[in-house]
Design a protein around this motif. Structure first.
Motif, PDB file in Angstrom:
ATOM      1  N   LEU A   1       0.830  -1.203   0.000  1.00  0.00           N
ATOM      2  CA  LEU A   1       0.000   0.000   0.000  1.00  0.00           C
ATOM      3  C   LEU A   1       0.872   1.263   0.000  1.00  0.00           C
ATOM      4  N   LYS A   2       1.968   1.222   0.747  1.00  0.00           N
ATOM      5  CA  LYS A   2       2.884   2.365   0.788  1.00  0.00           C
ATOM      6  C   LYS A   2       3.488   2.630  -0.587  1.00  0.00           C
ATOM      7  N   ARG A   3       3.888   1.576  -1.281  1.00  0.00           N
ATOM      8  CA  ARG A   3       4.473   1.727  -2.606  1.00  0.00           C
ATOM      9  C   ARG A   3       3.456   2.275  -3.605  1.00  0.00           C
ATOM     10  N   ILE A   4       2.226   1.820  -3.500  1.00  0.00           N
ATOM     11  CA  ILE A   4       1.180   2.296  -4.411  1.00  0.00           C
ATOM     12  C   ILE A   4       0.905   3.779  -4.186  1.00  0.00           C
ATOM     13  N   LEU A   5       0.854   4.192  -2.913  1.00  0.00           N
ATOM     14  CA  LEU A   5       0.624   5.609  -2.607  1.00  0.00           C
ATOM     15  C   LEU A   5       1.794   6.471  -3.081  1.00  0.00           C
ATOM     16  N   GLN A   6       3.012   5.941  -2.969  1.00  0.00           N
ATOM     17  CA  GLN A   6       4.184   6.678  -3.446  1.00  0.00           C
ATOM     18  C   GLN A   6       4.184   6.814  -4.965  1.00  0.00           C
ATOM     19  N   ALA A   7       3.499   5.906  -5.648  1.00  0.00           N
ATOM     20  CA  ALA A   7       3.491   5.921  -7.112  1.00  0.00           C
ATOM     21  C   ALA A   7       2.611   7.032  -7.676  1.00  0.00           C
ATOM     22  N   ILE A   8       1.625   7.490  -6.907  1.00  0.00           N
ATOM     23  CA  ILE A   8       0.683   8.488  -7.417  1.00  0.00           C
ATOM     24  C   ILE A   8       1.382   9.787  -7.820  1.00  0.00           C
ATOM     25  N   PRO A   9       2.231  10.391  -6.952  1.00  0.00           N
ATOM     26  CA  PRO A   9       2.943  11.613  -7.391  1.00  0.00           C
ATOM     27  C   PRO A   9       3.834  11.365  -8.604  1.00  0.00           C
ATOM     28  N   LEU A  10       4.451  10.189  -8.672  1.00  0.00           N
ATOM     29  CA  LEU A  10       5.314   9.876  -9.809  1.00  0.00           C
ATOM     30  C   LEU A  10       4.512   9.832 -11.107  1.00  0.00           C
ATOM     31  N   LEU A  11       3.331   9.230 -11.057  1.00  0.00           N
ATOM     32  CA  LEU A  11       2.479   9.173 -12.250  1.00  0.00           C
ATOM     33  C   LEU A  11       2.040  10.571 -12.676  1.00  0.00           C
ATOM     34  N   LEU A  12       1.768  11.439 -11.700  1.00  0.00           N
ATOM     35  CA  LEU A  12       1.387  12.813 -12.018  1.00  0.00           C
ATOM     36  C   LEU A  12       2.523  13.546 -12.721  1.00  0.00           C
ATOM     37  N   VAL A  13       3.744  13.364 -12.216  1.00  0.00           N
ATOM     38  CA  VAL A  13       4.902  14.017 -12.836  1.00  0.00           C
ATOM     39  C   VAL A  13       5.107  13.502 -14.261  1.00  0.00           C
ATOM     40  N   ILE A  14       5.015  12.195 -14.440  1.00  0.00           N
ATOM     41  CA  ILE A  14       5.197  11.606 -15.773  1.00  0.00           C
ATOM     42  C   ILE A  14       4.126  12.125 -16.735  1.00  0.00           C
ATOM     43  N   SER A  15       2.884  12.147 -16.267  1.00  0.00           N
ATOM     44  CA  SER A  15       1.792  12.604 -17.133  1.00  0.00           C
ATOM     45  C   SER A  15       1.976  14.070 -17.522  1.00  0.00           C
ATOM     46  N   PHE A  16       2.443  14.891 -16.570  1.00  0.00           N
ATOM     47  CA  PHE A  16       2.657  16.316 -16.869  1.00  0.00           C
ATOM     48  C   PHE A  16       3.762  16.489 -17.909  1.00  0.00           C
ATOM     49  N   ILE A  17       4.835  15.715 -17.785  1.00  0.00           N
ATOM     50  CA  ILE A  17       5.944  15.817 -18.742  1.00  0.00           C
ATOM     51  C   ILE A  17       5.474  15.411 -20.139  1.00  0.00           C
ATOM     52  N   VAL A  18       4.770  14.293 -20.241  1.00  0.00           N
ATOM     53  CA  VAL A  18       4.298  13.819 -21.550  1.00  0.00           C
ATOM     54  C   VAL A  18       3.316  14.818 -22.145  1.00  0.00           C
ATOM     55  N   PHE A  19       2.400  15.317 -21.325  1.00  0.00           N
ATOM     56  CA  PHE A  19       1.426  16.303 -21.800  1.00  0.00           C
ATOM     57  C   PHE A  19       2.133  17.552 -22.307  1.00  0.00           C
ATOM     58  N   SER A  20       3.176  17.972 -21.618  1.00  0.00           N
ATOM     59  CA  SER A  20       3.945  19.152 -22.031  1.00  0.00           C
ATOM     60  C   SER A  20       4.626  18.924 -23.371  1.00  0.00           C
ATOM     61  N   LEU A  21       5.212  17.735 -23.555  1.00  0.00           N
ATOM     62  CA  LEU A  21       5.895  17.428 -24.811  1.00  0.00           C
ATOM     63  C   LEU A  21       4.917  17.414 -25.981  1.00  0.00           C
ATOM     64  N   ILE A  22       3.699  16.903 -25.742  1.00  0.00           N
ATOM     65  CA  ILE A  22       2.686  16.906 -26.799  1.00  0.00           C
ATOM     66  C   ILE A  22       2.330  18.335 -27.192  1.00  0.00           C
ATOM     67  N   GLN A  23       2.245  19.219 -26.192  1.00  0.00           N
ATOM     68  CA  GLN A  23       1.892  20.614 -26.465  1.00  0.00           C
ATOM     69  C   GLN A  23       2.990  21.337 -27.247  1.00  0.00           C
ATOM     70  N   LEU A  24       4.232  20.856 -27.138  1.00  0.00           N
ATOM     71  CA  LEU A  24       5.341  21.502 -27.840  1.00  0.00           C
ATOM     72  C   LEU A  24       5.395  21.160 -29.319  1.00  0.00           C
ATOM     73  N   ALA A  25       4.612  20.186 -29.740  1.00  0.00           N
ATOM     74  CA  ALA A  25       4.613  19.781 -31.146  1.00  0.00           C
ATOM     75  C   ALA A  25       4.122  20.932 -32.026  1.00  0.00           C
ATOM     76  N   PRO A  26       4.634  21.041 -33.253  1.00  0.00           N
ATOM     77  CA  PRO A  26       4.247  22.166 -34.134  1.00  0.00           C
ATOM     78  C   PRO A  26       2.844  22.042 -34.715  1.00  0.00           C
ATOM     79  N   TYR A  27       2.158  20.932 -34.477  1.00  0.00           N
ATOM     80  CA  TYR A  27       0.788  20.748 -34.955  1.00  0.00           C
ATOM     81  C   TYR A  27       0.013  19.966 -33.916  1.00  0.00           C
ATOM     82  N   ASP A  28      -1.288  19.836 -34.118  1.00  0.00           N
ATOM     83  CA  ASP A  28      -2.111  19.071 -33.187  1.00  0.00           C
ATOM     84  C   ASP A  28      -3.122  18.248 -33.965  1.00  0.00           C
TER      85      ASP A  28
END
Length: 320
Positions: free
Chosen positions: A6-33
């Motif tokens: 349970l501790k490991r799963i709870l620790q994973a939540i912030p990590l998933l948020l950081v990963i999702s934010f980075i990927v979302f940011s990279l998608i936004q940097l693309a020259p088209y959508d």
């Protein structure tokens, strides 16, 4: 153990948020959508702007990310912007198809790698060990797409032994023989792709065990090579194998993207490739989030299996 999980799963939540934010940011940097893939030359700028407003792409980046996160926390992956299909329904169909292909190939590769890795260690420095190591080196150097096209050309086109695209022939959805005919070439490709790295990893682990002091002690007591490998070395090699099993968990979803795309296998691979081409960000984000979750769960699974394979790990390394 339950508290640890349970501790490991709870620790994973912030990590998933950081990963999702980075990927979302990279998608936004693309020259088209995705709108660029939906528009036609005869559309007016006003019509294009209506499309952007319809899909929420006119909003600031942080607002788009917040709306996506809010949707995810409600258990909703949303809809594909390109096809308007439910992403959850698409993944529920495509993930089992990918698992159906990747799992048998990975298990076959693992069994072959363990067998040949132990054989190589038992013949350390001899010609058989050099041959096995050479096979691993050649296999690692072969690109998966080239191997897939080679198999398609010879066994699908020249010899016409197997179909070269899809998972089943139209009208034969329930035919096992037809499914197996479509399955053989991508399965063979993935088995060959997975096998070399597993073999190199297990061979190195077994070689390390051969050099340990307990092997010398067993030889001093006149134990046969078979007894040493079957009773001791093979058991100690289980821990690195457990690592591979844990790390293989995300491969059940994203481990065959290139192979699935080349063979037209209706799994996650072509689905993600199509979404990436059109920058269909809800699909990309859903697959990314699922894959990242499997990486974290795979590491957790490896830790749990460690304690099962070697009880000393539960006791903090003390052998009592």
């Amino acid at each position: 153990m339950l508290r640890y999980i349970l501790k490991r799963i709870l620790q994973a939540i912030p990590l998933l948020l950081v990963i999702s934010f980075i990927v979302f940011s990279l998608i936004q940097l693309a020259p088209y959508d995705v709108i660029d893939s939906l528009t036609t030359p005869n559309m007016s700028p006003g019509q294009v702007e209506v499309l952007r407003q319809r899909y929420g792409l006119d909003k600031p980046f942080l607002v788009q990310y917040y709306l996506w996160i809010k949707q995810i926390f409600h258990g909703d992956f949303g809809y594909s912007l390109a096809s308007q299909h439910s992403i959850a329904n698409d993944l529920a169909t495509k993930i089992p198809n990918t698992i159906r292909l990747v799992l048998p190939a990975y298990v076959t590769s693992l069994v072959l790698a363990v067998s040949l890795g132990l054989v190589a260690a038992a013949n350390k420095g001899k010609w058989l060990d050099r041959v096995i190591d050479g096979i691993a080196s050649i296999g690692i150097a072969v690109p998966s797409f080239w191997l897939a096209m080679l198999l398609i050309y010879y066994f699908g086109y020249k010899l016409n032994l197997f179909p070269i695209i899809g998972m089943q022939t139209v009208g034969q959805a329930w035919s096992l023989s037809d499914y197996l005919a479509h399955f053989i070439l991508p399965y063979t490709t993935l088995t060959i792709v997975f096998f070399p790295e597993l073999l190199r990893y297990i061979r190195a682990s077994a070689m390390k065990e051969v050099s340990e002091d307990y092997v010398m002690v067993q030889k001093a007591f006149h134990a046969t090579k078979w007894e040493i490998f079957s009773r001791h070395i093979s058991r100690n090699v289980l821990i690195p194998i457990v690592t591979q099993i844990g790390m293989a968990l995300p491969m059940l979803v994203t481990g065959a993207i290139i192979t699935e795309t080349i063979f037209g296998w209706p799994g996650v691979g072509p689905y993600l490739m199509s979404a990436t081409k059109s920058l269909d960000y809800p699909v990309i984000m859903a697959v990314m989030l699922f894959s990242a979750s499997l990486v974290i769960l795979g590491n957790l699974l490896a830790d749990v299996l460690y304690s099962i394979v070697d009880p000393r790990i539960r006791k903090g390394g003390s052998a009592k």
